[in-house]
Design a protein around this motif. Structure first.
Motif, PDB file in Angstrom:
ATOM      1  N   ASP A  73      87.346   6.836  13.586  1.00  0.00           N
ATOM      2  CA  ASP A  73      87.018   7.750  14.671  1.00  0.00           C
ATOM      3  C   ASP A  73      85.529   8.131  14.613  1.00  0.00           C
ATOM      4  OD1 ASP A  73      87.459   9.481  16.881  1.00  0.00           O
ATOM      5  OD2 ASP A  73      87.834  11.181  15.536  1.00  0.00           O
ATOM      6  N   LEU A  74      85.046   8.438  13.416  1.00  0.00           N
ATOM      7  CA  LEU A  74      83.627   8.772  13.250  1.00  0.00           C
ATOM      8  C   LEU A  74      82.753   7.600  13.664  1.00  0.00           C
ATOM      9  CD1 LEU A  74      83.655  10.614   9.806  1.00  0.00           C
ATOM     10  CD2 LEU A  74      83.517  11.650  12.073  1.00  0.00           C
ATOM     11  N   ARG A  75      83.135   6.409  13.230  1.00  0.00           N
ATOM     12  CA  ARG A  75      82.349   5.213  13.537  1.00  0.00           C
ATOM     13  C   ARG A  75      82.269   4.986  15.047  1.00  0.00           C
ATOM     14  NH1 ARG A  75      80.175   0.597  10.694  1.00  0.00           N
ATOM     15  NH2 ARG A  75      79.232  -0.584  12.366  1.00  0.00           N
ATOM     16  N   ARG A  76      83.405   5.172  15.729  1.00  0.00           N
ATOM     17  CA  ARG A  76      83.430   4.987  17.186  1.00  0.00           C
ATOM     18  C   ARG A  76      82.514   6.000  17.871  1.00  0.00           C
ATOM     19  NH1 ARG A  76      85.859   7.492  20.955  1.00  0.00           N
ATOM     20  NH2 ARG A  76      87.329   8.586  19.609  1.00  0.00           N
ATOM     21  N   ARG A  77      82.584   7.247  17.443  1.00  0.00           N
ATOM     22  CA  ARG A  77      81.744   8.295  18.048  1.00  0.00           C
ATOM     23  C   ARG A  77      80.252   8.049  17.769  1.00  0.00           C
ATOM     24  NH1 ARG A  77      85.050  12.358  19.864  1.00  0.00           N
ATOM     25  NH2 ARG A  77      87.188  12.164  19.122  1.00  0.00           N
ATOM     26  N   PHE A  78      79.948   7.640  16.541  1.00  0.00           N
ATOM     27  CA  PHE A  78      78.569   7.315  16.181  1.00  0.00           C
ATOM     28  C   PHE A  78      78.063   6.155  17.043  1.00  0.00           C
ATOM     29  CE2 PHE A  78      75.937   4.457  13.460  1.00  0.00           C
ATOM     30  CZ  PHE A  78      74.780   5.230  13.428  1.00  0.00           C
ATOM     31  N   ASP A  79      78.869   5.086  17.124  1.00  0.00           N
ATOM     32  CA  ASP A  79      78.481   3.916  17.913  1.00  0.00           C
ATOM     33  C   ASP A  79      78.303   4.255  19.390  1.00  0.00           C
ATOM     34  OD1 ASP A  79      78.328   2.171  15.764  1.00  0.00           O
ATOM     35  OD2 ASP A  79      80.367   1.394  16.038  1.00  0.00           O
ATOM     36  N   ASP A  80      79.194   5.083  19.950  1.00  0.00           N
ATOM     37  CA  ASP A  80      79.077   5.481  21.358  1.00  0.00           C
ATOM     38  C   ASP A  80      77.754   6.202  21.605  1.00  0.00           C
ATOM     39  OD1 ASP A  80      81.567   4.397  21.865  1.00  0.00           O
ATOM     40  OD2 ASP A  80      82.601   6.331  22.048  1.00  0.00           O
ATOM     41  N   ASN A  81      77.408   7.138  20.723  1.00  0.00           N
ATOM     42  CA  ASN A  81      76.141   7.853  20.868  1.00  0.00           C
ATOM     43  C   ASN A  81      74.956   6.911  20.714  1.00  0.00           C
ATOM     44  OD1 ASN A  81      76.502  10.876  21.182  1.00  0.00           O
ATOM     45  ND2 ASN A  81      77.849  10.527  19.449  1.00  0.00           N
ATOM     46  N   LEU A  82      75.045   6.029  19.734  1.00  0.00           N
ATOM     47  CA  LEU A  82      73.946   5.095  19.485  1.00  0.00           C
ATOM     48  C   LEU A  82      73.772   4.122  20.647  1.00  0.00           C
ATOM     49  CD1 LEU A  82      71.958   4.985  17.224  1.00  0.00           C
ATOM     50  CD2 LEU A  82      73.408   3.337  16.062  1.00  0.00           C
ATOM     51  N   ASP A  83      74.883   3.679  21.224  1.00  0.00           N
ATOM     52  CA  ASP A  83      74.810   2.782  22.384  1.00  0.00           C
ATOM     53  C   ASP A  83      74.082   3.453  23.549  1.00  0.00           C
ATOM     54  OD1 ASP A  83      76.128   0.837  20.941  1.00  0.00           O
ATOM     55  OD2 ASP A  83      78.078   1.184  21.897  1.00  0.00           O
ATOM     56  N   LYS A  84      74.362   4.727  23.789  1.00  0.00           N
ATOM     57  CA  LYS A  84      73.669   5.459  24.865  1.00  0.00           C
ATOM     58  C   LYS A  84      72.180   5.557  24.568  1.00  0.00           C
ATOM     59  CE  LYS A  84      77.626   8.322  26.097  1.00  0.00           C
ATOM     60  NZ  LYS A  84      78.216   9.668  25.986  1.00  0.00           N
ATOM     61  N   LEU A  85      71.843   5.821  23.303  1.00  0.00           N
ATOM     62  CA  LEU A  85      70.440   5.962  22.923  1.00  0.00           C
ATOM     63  C   LEU A  85      69.684   4.640  23.021  1.00  0.00           C
ATOM     64  CD1 LEU A  85      71.070   8.345  19.937  1.00  0.00           C
ATOM     65  CD2 LEU A  85      69.497   8.863  21.827  1.00  0.00           C
ATOM     66  N   THR A  86      70.338   3.548  22.681  1.00  0.00           N
ATOM     67  CA  THR A  86      69.636   2.259  22.741  1.00  0.00           C
ATOM     68  C   THR A  86      69.553   1.714  24.159  1.00  0.00           C
ATOM     69  OG1 THR A  86      71.669   1.114  22.071  1.00  0.00           O
ATOM     70  CG2 THR A  86      70.100   1.612  20.336  1.00  0.00           C
ATOM     71  N   ALA A  87      70.504   2.079  25.013  1.00  0.00           N
ATOM     72  CA  ALA A  87      70.463   1.627  26.411  1.00  0.00           C
ATOM     73  C   ALA A  87      69.356   2.342  27.182  1.00  0.00           C
ATOM     74  CB  ALA A  87      71.814   1.859  27.078  1.00  0.00           C
ATOM     75  N   ASP A  88      69.246   3.646  26.978  1.00  0.00           N
ATOM     76  CA  ASP A  88      68.236   4.461  27.651  1.00  0.00           C
ATOM     77  C   ASP A  88      67.993   5.669  26.750  1.00  0.00           C
ATOM     78  OD1 ASP A  88      66.857   6.378  29.166  1.00  0.00           O
ATOM     79  OD2 ASP A  88      67.819   5.775  31.037  1.00  0.00           O
ATOM     80  N   PHE A  89      66.924   5.610  25.959  1.00  0.00           N
ATOM     81  CA  PHE A  89      66.704   6.622  24.933  1.00  0.00           C
ATOM     82  C   PHE A  89      66.686   8.039  25.509  1.00  0.00           C
ATOM     83  CE2 PHE A  89      64.183   9.330  22.116  1.00  0.00           C
ATOM     84  CZ  PHE A  89      64.920   9.200  20.945  1.00  0.00           C
ATOM     85  N   ASP A  90      65.957   8.247  26.599  1.00  0.00           N
ATOM     86  CA  ASP A  90      65.840   9.604  27.150  1.00  0.00           C
ATOM     87  C   ASP A  90      67.183  10.142  27.624  1.00  0.00           C
ATOM     88  OD1 ASP A  90      63.122   9.731  26.593  1.00  0.00           O
ATOM     89  OD2 ASP A  90      62.581   8.867  28.533  1.00  0.00           O
ATOM     90  N   PHE A  91      67.943   9.322  28.341  1.00  0.00           N
ATOM     91  CA  PHE A  91      69.264   9.735  28.799  1.00  0.00           C
ATOM     92  C   PHE A  91      70.188   9.944  27.598  1.00  0.00           C
ATOM     93  CE2 PHE A  91      73.655   8.562  29.898  1.00  0.00           C
ATOM     94  CZ  PHE A  91      73.932   9.563  30.815  1.00  0.00           C
ATOM     95  N   GLY A  92      70.146   9.033  26.653  1.00  0.00           N
ATOM     96  CA  GLY A  92      70.979   9.139  25.456  1.00  0.00           C
ATOM     97  C   GLY A  92      70.663  10.383  24.646  1.00  0.00           C
ATOM     98  N   LYS A  93      69.376  10.731  24.617  1.00  0.00           N
ATOM     99  CA  LYS A  93      68.956  11.920  23.872  1.00  0.00           C
ATOM    100  C   LYS A  93      69.512  13.186  24.514  1.00  0.00           C
ATOM    101  CE  LYS A  93      64.752  14.112  22.176  1.00  0.00           C
ATOM    102  NZ  LYS A  93      63.293  14.024  22.210  1.00  0.00           N
ATOM    103  N   VAL A  94      69.490  13.255  25.830  1.00  0.00           N
ATOM    104  CA  VAL A  94      70.063  14.400  26.539  1.00  0.00           C
ATOM    105  C   VAL A  94      71.554  14.509  26.223  1.00  0.00           C
ATOM    106  CG1 VAL A  94      70.646  15.330  28.819  1.00  0.00           C
ATOM    107  CG2 VAL A  94      68.345  14.445  28.390  1.00  0.00           C
ATOM    108  N   SER A  95      72.240  13.389  26.276  1.00  0.00           N
ATOM    109  CA  SER A  95      73.665  13.358  25.973  1.00  0.00           C
ATOM    110  C   SER A  95      73.933  13.789  24.528  1.00  0.00           C
ATOM    111  CB  SER A  95      74.213  11.951  26.221  1.00  0.00           C
ATOM    112  OG  SER A  95      75.574  11.887  25.873  1.00  0.00           O
TER     113      SER A  95
END
Length: 151
Positions: A73-95
């Motif tokens: 569960d932790l890994r999935r949540r970490f990966d989801d956040n990281l995916d948002k950050l790598t796709a669009d850092f500024d948007f991912g950072k807000v999220s």
């Protein structure tokens, strides 16, 4: 004392404090906030190479405090956040900051989230300025004074 030694001592002290509070850190808000913090620190410089992603994932899996939660569960949540950050850092950072702010209601959890960010940031021996900056921003999102953590 050299900066490197102070950094190692600070990360070690933070980890000890986290372990002492382990039984108080079981909420979903803490889980979500800490995984967003880990992802934000990992991506602080705007890039995440596969080795760094794996290293942080390994730190998450072996962190005693985070063992209150299922590793997958932790890994999935970490990966989801990281995916948002790598796709669009500024948007991912807000999220990520929105996720981090979930811990604001409980001061002990909020402090623990910041401490996890420092532990993750210092794990490679170099808590660099980009990592310090995102942890400092997280302090503001959590209504905590950054100087309390030496930031």
């Amino acid at each position: 004392m050299a900066l490197w030694d102070r950094l190692k001592e600070s990360a070690s002290t933070m980890q000890t404090q986290l372990i002492a509070k382990k039984n108080d850190l079981k909420s979903g808000a803490f889980r979500d906030s800490s995984m967003a913090m880990c992802a934000l620190v990992a991506a602080a410089d705007g890039t995440v190479d596969p080795a760094e992603r794996q290293r942080v994932a390994q730190l998450i899996a072996t962190n005693e405090v985070l063992q209150n939660f299922p590793a997958d569960d932790l890994r999935r949540r970490f990966d989801d956040n990281l995916d948002k950050l790598t796709a669009d850092f500024d948007f991912g950072k807000v999220s990520a900051m929105q996720e981090i702010a979930k811990a604001k209601k409980k001061p002990a959890e909020a402090r623990a989230v910041v401490q996890i960010g420092i532990v993750i940031g210092g794990a490679d021996g170099d808590f660099d300025k980009d990592e310090q900056a995102v942890v400092r921003e997280a302090c503001y999102a959590l209504d905590l004074p950054p100087h309390e953590f030496g930031l």
